[in-house]
Write a protein that holds these residues in place. Structure first.
Motif, PDB file in Angstrom:
ATOM      1  N   GLN A 103     -28.410  11.184   0.315  1.00  0.00           N
ATOM      2  CA  GLN A 103     -29.773  10.732   0.058  1.00  0.00           C
ATOM      3  C   GLN A 103     -30.666  11.210   1.196  1.00  0.00           C
ATOM      4  N   VAL A 104     -31.749  11.864   0.828  1.00  0.00           N
ATOM      5  CA  VAL A 104     -32.640  12.483   1.801  1.00  0.00           C
ATOM      6  C   VAL A 104     -34.067  12.010   1.541  1.00  0.00           C
ATOM      7  N   VAL A 105     -34.801  11.769   2.616  1.00  0.00           N
ATOM      8  CA  VAL A 105     -36.210  11.388   2.530  1.00  0.00           C
ATOM      9  C   VAL A 105     -37.015  12.470   3.249  1.00  0.00           C
ATOM     10  N   ARG A 106     -38.144  12.855   2.632  1.00  0.00           N
ATOM     11  CA  ARG A 106     -39.002  13.883   3.236  1.00  0.00           C
ATOM     12  C   ARG A 106     -40.301  13.249   3.713  1.00  0.00           C
ATOM     13  N   ASN A 107     -40.664  13.554   4.968  1.00  0.00           N
ATOM     14  CA  ASN A 107     -41.949  13.139   5.512  1.00  0.00           C
ATOM     15  C   ASN A 107     -42.986  14.116   4.958  1.00  0.00           C
ATOM     16  N   THR A 108     -43.906  13.632   4.152  1.00  0.00           N
ATOM     17  CA  THR A 108     -44.874  14.514   3.492  1.00  0.00           C
ATOM     18  C   THR A 108     -45.877  15.139   4.452  1.00  0.00           C
ATOM     19  N   GLU A 109     -46.033  14.558   5.624  1.00  0.00           N
ATOM     20  CA  GLU A 109     -46.980  15.122   6.594  1.00  0.00           C
ATOM     21  C   GLU A 109     -46.356  16.245   7.411  1.00  0.00           C
ATOM     22  N   THR A 110     -45.078  16.091   7.788  1.00  0.00           N
ATOM     23  CA  THR A 110     -44.423  17.088   8.636  1.00  0.00           C
ATOM     24  C   THR A 110     -43.422  17.952   7.885  1.00  0.00           C
ATOM     25  N   ASP A 111     -43.083  17.570   6.660  1.00  0.00           N
ATOM     26  CA  ASP A 111     -42.081  18.247   5.826  1.00  0.00           C
ATOM     27  C   ASP A 111     -40.666  18.129   6.393  1.00  0.00           C
ATOM     28  N   GLU A 112     -40.477  17.247   7.387  1.00  0.00           N
ATOM     29  CA  GLU A 112     -39.147  17.021   7.949  1.00  0.00           C
ATOM     30  C   GLU A 112     -38.309  16.187   6.988  1.00  0.00           C
ATOM     31  N   LEU A 113     -37.009  16.443   7.011  1.00  0.00           N
ATOM     32  CA  LEU A 113     -36.077  15.706   6.172  1.00  0.00           C
ATOM     33  C   LEU A 113     -35.200  14.818   7.027  1.00  0.00           C
ATOM     34  N   ASP A 114     -34.928  13.612   6.536  1.00  0.00           N
ATOM     35  CA  ASP A 114     -33.999  12.702   7.202  1.00  0.00           C
ATOM     36  C   ASP A 114     -32.955  12.257   6.195  1.00  0.00           C
ATOM     37  N   ILE A 115     -31.695  12.277   6.615  1.00  0.00           N
ATOM     38  CA  ILE A 115     -30.615  11.775   5.778  1.00  0.00           C
ATOM     39  C   ILE A 115     -30.571  10.266   5.951  1.00  0.00           C
ATOM     40  N   THR A 116     -30.669   9.542   4.837  1.00  0.00           N
ATOM     41  CA  THR A 116     -30.663   8.081   4.906  1.00  0.00           C
ATOM     42  C   THR A 116     -29.296   7.502   4.556  1.00  0.00           C
ATOM     43  N   SER A 117     -28.504   8.227   3.776  1.00  0.00           N
ATOM     44  CA  SER A 117     -27.160   7.751   3.456  1.00  0.00           C
ATOM     45  C   SER A 117     -26.345   8.873   2.822  1.00  0.00           C
ATOM     46  N   ALA A 118     -25.047   8.678   2.839  1.00  0.00           N
ATOM     47  CA  ALA A 118     -24.119   9.598   2.161  1.00  0.00           C
ATOM     48  C   ALA A 118     -23.153   8.737   1.373  1.00  0.00           C
ATOM     49  N   GLU A 119     -22.704   9.263   0.253  1.00  0.00           N
ATOM     50  CA  GLU A 119     -21.819   8.463  -0.598  1.00  0.00           C
ATOM     51  C   GLU A 119     -20.731   9.328  -1.211  1.00  0.00           C
ATOM     52  N   LEU A 120     -19.612   8.721  -1.450  1.00  0.00           N
ATOM     53  CA  LEU A 120     -18.500   9.351  -2.144  1.00  0.00           C
ATOM     54  C   LEU A 120     -18.439   8.734  -3.529  1.00  0.00           C
ATOM     55  N   LYS A 121     -18.470   9.562  -4.546  1.00  0.00           N
ATOM     56  CA  LYS A 121     -18.417   9.066  -5.923  1.00  0.00           C
ATOM     57  C   LYS A 121     -17.088   9.506  -6.530  1.00  0.00           C
ATOM     58  N   SER A 122     -16.348   8.572  -7.057  1.00  0.00           N
ATOM     59  CA  SER A 122     -15.098   8.882  -7.736  1.00  0.00           C
ATOM     60  C   SER A 122     -15.234   8.540  -9.208  1.00  0.00           C
ATOM     61  N   VAL A 123     -14.750   9.404 -10.053  1.00  0.00           N
ATOM     62  CA  VAL A 123     -14.804   9.167 -11.483  1.00  0.00           C
ATOM     63  C   VAL A 123     -13.593   8.328 -11.873  1.00  0.00           C
ATOM     64  N   PRO A 124     -13.833   7.146 -12.445  1.00  0.00           N
ATOM     65  CA  PRO A 124     -12.703   6.311 -12.843  1.00  0.00           C
ATOM     66  C   PRO A 124     -11.949   6.949 -14.014  1.00  0.00           C
ATOM     67  N   TYR A 125     -10.649   6.732 -14.059  1.00  0.00           N
ATOM     68  CA  TYR A 125      -9.847   7.268 -15.150  1.00  0.00           C
ATOM     69  C   TYR A 125      -8.607   6.395 -15.342  1.00  0.00           C
ATOM     70  N   VAL A 126      -8.028   6.514 -16.492  1.00  0.00           N
ATOM     71  CA  VAL A 126      -6.744   5.876 -16.765  1.00  0.00           C
ATOM     72  C   VAL A 126      -5.820   6.944 -17.325  1.00  0.00           C
ATOM     73  N   GLU A 127      -4.538   6.771 -17.072  1.00  0.00           N
ATOM     74  CA  GLU A 127      -3.548   7.704 -17.589  1.00  0.00           C
ATOM     75  C   GLU A 127      -2.749   6.984 -18.664  1.00  0.00           C
ATOM     76  N   GLY A 128      -2.797   7.553 -19.868  1.00  0.00           N
ATOM     77  CA  GLY A 128      -2.125   6.922 -20.990  1.00  0.00           C
ATOM     78  C   GLY A 128      -0.617   7.094 -20.961  1.00  0.00           C
ATOM     79  N   ASP A 129       0.042   6.236 -21.726  1.00  0.00           N
ATOM     80  CA  ASP A 129       1.505   6.324 -21.843  1.00  0.00           C
ATOM     81  C   ASP A 129       1.936   6.547 -23.285  1.00  0.00           C
TER      82      ASP A 129
END
Length: 143
Positions: A103-129
């Motif tokens: 997640q990134v936020v941009r300062n509209t006056e200076t055009d600088e970017l700041d990272i506000t957070s990072a996340e790991l996303k995992s796709v849930p799954y099940v394995e059938g039998d």
């Protein structure tokens, strides 16, 4: 990465070390399909890959493209006034099969970017039998 409406994803990607980014190619507005296929082949990006507008928002026009015919259909609906990014799936570069979000936020006056957070996303799954339904398998996981 998404979330900066109208901001160039290519510019944003350039701010991160390449080793942490999926292999990507940038194409100027109205690049011919023939050139896209040639460059992806040269760079070792094979179907399926992702296509997305350089400037966009909320995953609009982000597509997984699995063949030349799908690429042709995608390019037919792609706006002429936007550049294109072709990106290999992240899992093709790293052994784990996760999606990472920054997640990134941009300062509209200076055009600088700041990272506000990072996340790991995992796709849930099940394995059938072959015996139990998906509903039964999901219930078992949640117990």
């Amino acid at each position: 990465m998404s979330g900066l409406i109208g901001y160039s994803k290519d510019k944003l990607h350039a701010k991160f070390p390449k080793k942490y980014m999926p292999k990507s190619l940038f194409f100027e507005e109205r690049t011919e399909m023939k050139e896209i296929l040639l460059k992806t082949k040269e760079e070792g990006i094979v179907f399926p890959f992702f296509c997305k507008p350089d400037r966009g928002e909320r995953a609009t026009l982000v597509r997984r493209v699995a063949s030349e015919s799908e690429l042709e259909m995608y390019l037919n609906e792609f706006p002429d006034n936007n550049s294109l990014i072709v990106q290999a799936p992240a899992g093709s570069q790293w052994p784990e099969r996760h999606e990472y979000g920054v997640q990134v936020v941009r300062n509209t006056e200076t055009d600088e970017l700041d990272i506000t957070s990072a996340e790991l996303k995992s796709v849930p799954y099940v394995e059938g039998d072959g015996k139990r339904s998906v509903e039964m398998l999901v219930k078992e996981l949640s117990e």
